[in-house]
Motif scaffolding. Structure first.
Motif, PDB file in Angstrom:
ATOM      1  N   UNK A  13       0.848  -1.181   0.000  1.00 39.20           N
ATOM      2  CA  UNK A  13       0.000   0.000   0.000  1.00 39.20           C
ATOM      3  C   UNK A  13       0.888   1.237   0.000  1.00 39.20           C
ATOM      4  N   UNK A  14       0.647   2.149  -0.946  1.00 32.94           N
ATOM      5  CA  UNK A  14       1.380   3.413  -1.001  1.00 32.94           C
ATOM      6  C   UNK A  14       0.439   4.567  -0.683  1.00 32.94           C
ATOM      7  N   UNK A  15       0.992   5.612  -0.057  1.00 32.72           N
ATOM      8  CA  UNK A  15       0.197   6.780   0.318  1.00 32.72           C
ATOM      9  C   UNK A  15       1.136   7.958   0.530  1.00 32.72           C
ATOM     10  N   UNK A  40       2.277  -2.091  -6.477  1.00 36.42           N
ATOM     11  CA  UNK A  40       2.288  -0.912  -5.611  1.00 36.42           C
ATOM     12  C   UNK A  40       0.944  -0.226  -5.780  1.00 36.42           C
ATOM     13  N   UNK A  41       0.101  -0.345  -4.764  1.00 35.50           N
ATOM     14  CA  UNK A  41      -1.294   0.066  -4.868  1.00 35.50           C
ATOM     15  C   UNK A  41      -1.561   1.352  -4.119  1.00 35.50           C
ATOM     16  N   UNK A  47       1.655  10.274  -8.754  1.00 35.10           N
ATOM     17  CA  UNK A  47       2.863  10.018  -7.969  1.00 35.10           C
ATOM     18  C   UNK A  47       2.619  10.210  -6.468  1.00 35.10           C
ATOM     19  N   UNK A  48       3.212   9.336  -5.679  1.00 36.31           N
ATOM     20  CA  UNK A  48       3.108   9.379  -4.234  1.00 36.31           C
ATOM     21  C   UNK A  48       4.305  10.136  -3.675  1.00 36.31           C
ATOM     22  N   UNK A  49       4.052  11.139  -2.861  1.00 38.13           N
ATOM     23  CA  UNK A  49       5.129  11.917  -2.251  1.00 38.13           C
ATOM     24  C   UNK A  49       5.670  11.176  -1.031  1.00 38.13           C
ATOM     25  N   UNK A  50       6.959  10.873  -1.054  1.00 35.70           N
ATOM     26  CA  UNK A  50       7.589  10.191   0.068  1.00 35.70           C
ATOM     27  C   UNK A  50       8.160  11.213   1.052  1.00 35.70           C
ATOM     28  N   UNK A  51       8.713  10.697   2.141  1.00 29.08           N
ATOM     29  CA  UNK A  51       9.312  11.566   3.149  1.00 29.08           C
ATOM     30  C   UNK A  51      10.731  11.972   2.794  1.00 29.08           C
ATOM     31  N   UNK A  52      11.201  11.535   1.613  1.00 26.73           N
ATOM     32  CA  UNK A  52      12.607  11.752   1.261  1.00 26.73           C
ATOM     33  C   UNK A  52      12.806  12.719   0.102  1.00 26.73           C
ATOM     34  N   UNK A  58       2.688   4.611  -8.315  1.00 26.31           N
ATOM     35  CA  UNK A  58       2.032   3.309  -8.125  1.00 26.31           C
ATOM     36  C   UNK A  58       1.800   2.626  -9.472  1.00 26.31           C
ATOM     37  N   UNK A  59       1.710   1.303  -9.441  1.00 28.91           N
ATOM     38  CA  UNK A  59       1.426   0.603 -10.696  1.00 28.91           C
ATOM     39  C   UNK A  59       0.022   0.011 -10.750  1.00 28.91           C
TER      40      UNK A  59
END
Length: 227
Positions: A13-15, A40-41, A47-52, A58-59
Motif C-alpha cells: 500500500x502506497x500513500x 504498488x497500490x 505520484x506518491x510523495x515520500x518523506x525523502x 504506483x502501478x
C-alpha cells in the motif's frame, strides 16, 4: 528444465507521506521470492510523495489491484490520514481475507489496527508509537519482528528488511533466504550503538520525542480517541 514458479503476488500500500525505506527495503528483498510479482497500490495512479523528497509512481489502483499473497503496509507520517480513510481500510480488510501473509512496517501496523486486523494479536511498531497498539486490541511485544499466525509486524523502518528475510525463509527455505541476504550484502555494522531507545542515550531519545515524534504521537492519539 526447472518449472516456472507460480506468480506470488506481493502488494504494498502506497500513500502520501510514506517513509520510503519502509517500502523499498522489504521490496528489494521480497522481489527475490520465486515468482514474485510486486504491486504498488494506491487510491490513484498519481505520484506518491515520500518523506525523502522524491515521488514513487504506483502501478495499480486499489480497485484494480489483484489479490495479494503477501500484503504489506509501510508506515510514515501519512499514516494519520490512512487510518481515517474508509476506502483504504476496506481495501486492507478485503485483501487480508485472502492473503497468506498480512504484514506491516513501522506505523503501518496502526493501519492494520484501524482496519480491525490486530484484535487480540501480538504486534509491534516504531518504538515511539508502541503505546497506541493497545487502542486496537493488540498486544505489544518488544521485538524487532513479531509474528502471530499470518500477521507479521515489524518495528521501525529498517526492521522491514528483517521481516522480509523471515518471510522468504518460510516461503522458499532458509538456504534461499541466506542466499538473498548474501547477494544483497545485508551485513549491518552501524558506526554507532544508537538504533533503539534501550541502547541510545536517554537525552537523545527525549530530544527526538520532543522534536519529531511527540507531536505526531499526540495527533494520532487524539484521532484514535475521536474515532
Amino acid at each position: 528444465m526447472s518449472e516456472t514458479p507460480q506468480p506470488y503476488h506481493i502488494v504494498f500500500l502506497l500513500f502520501d507521506g510514506i517513509t520510503q525505506l519502509d517500502f523499498t527495503g522489504p521490496a528489494q528483498f521480497l522481489a527475490r521470492i520465486p515468482g514474485a510479482v510486486v504491486h504498488t497500490a494506491a487510491t490513484s495512479l498519481k505520484p506518491i510523495e515520500t518523506d525523502s523528497g522524491f515521488a514513487i509512481v504506483p502501478n495499480t489502483s486499489l480497485v484494480d489491484c489483484p489479490q495479494a499473497d503477501l500484503l504489506c503496509v509501510p508506515g510514515g507520517f501519512g499514516t494519520r490520514d490512512i487510518i481515517q480513510d474508509k476506502e483504504i481500510l476496506q481495501f486492507l480488510r478485503d485483501q487480508a481475507a485472502g492473503a497468506q501473509y498480512v504484514t506491516s512496517v513501522c506505523t503501518g501496523s496502526l493501519a492494520l489496527g484501524a482496519a480491525g486486523l490486530l484484535q487480540g494479536k501480538r504486534a509491534t511498531t516504531h518504538w515511539a508509537y508502541t503505546s497506541l497498539l493497545e487502542k486496537f486490541g493488540a498486544i505489544y511485544e518488544a521485538s524487532r519482528v513479531v509474528q502471530d499466525n499470518n500477521i507479521i509486524t515489524a518495528g521501525g523502518v529498517t526492521s522491514g528488511i528483517d521481516f522480509a528475510l523471515n518471510v522468504i525463509a518460510e516461503i522458499a527455505g532458509q538456504p534461499f533466504a541466506e542466499a538473498v541476504q548474501l547477494g544483497l550484502e545485508y551485513d549491518p555494522d552501524p558506526p554507532f550503538n544508537s538504533g533503539h531507545p534501550k541502547v541510545a542515550d536517554p537525552k537523545l531519545v527525549a530530544m527526538l520525542n520532543a522534536r519529531a515524534y511527540g507531536d505526531a504521537l499526540n495527533v494520532l492519539d487524539d484521532l484514535l480517541d475521536a474515532n
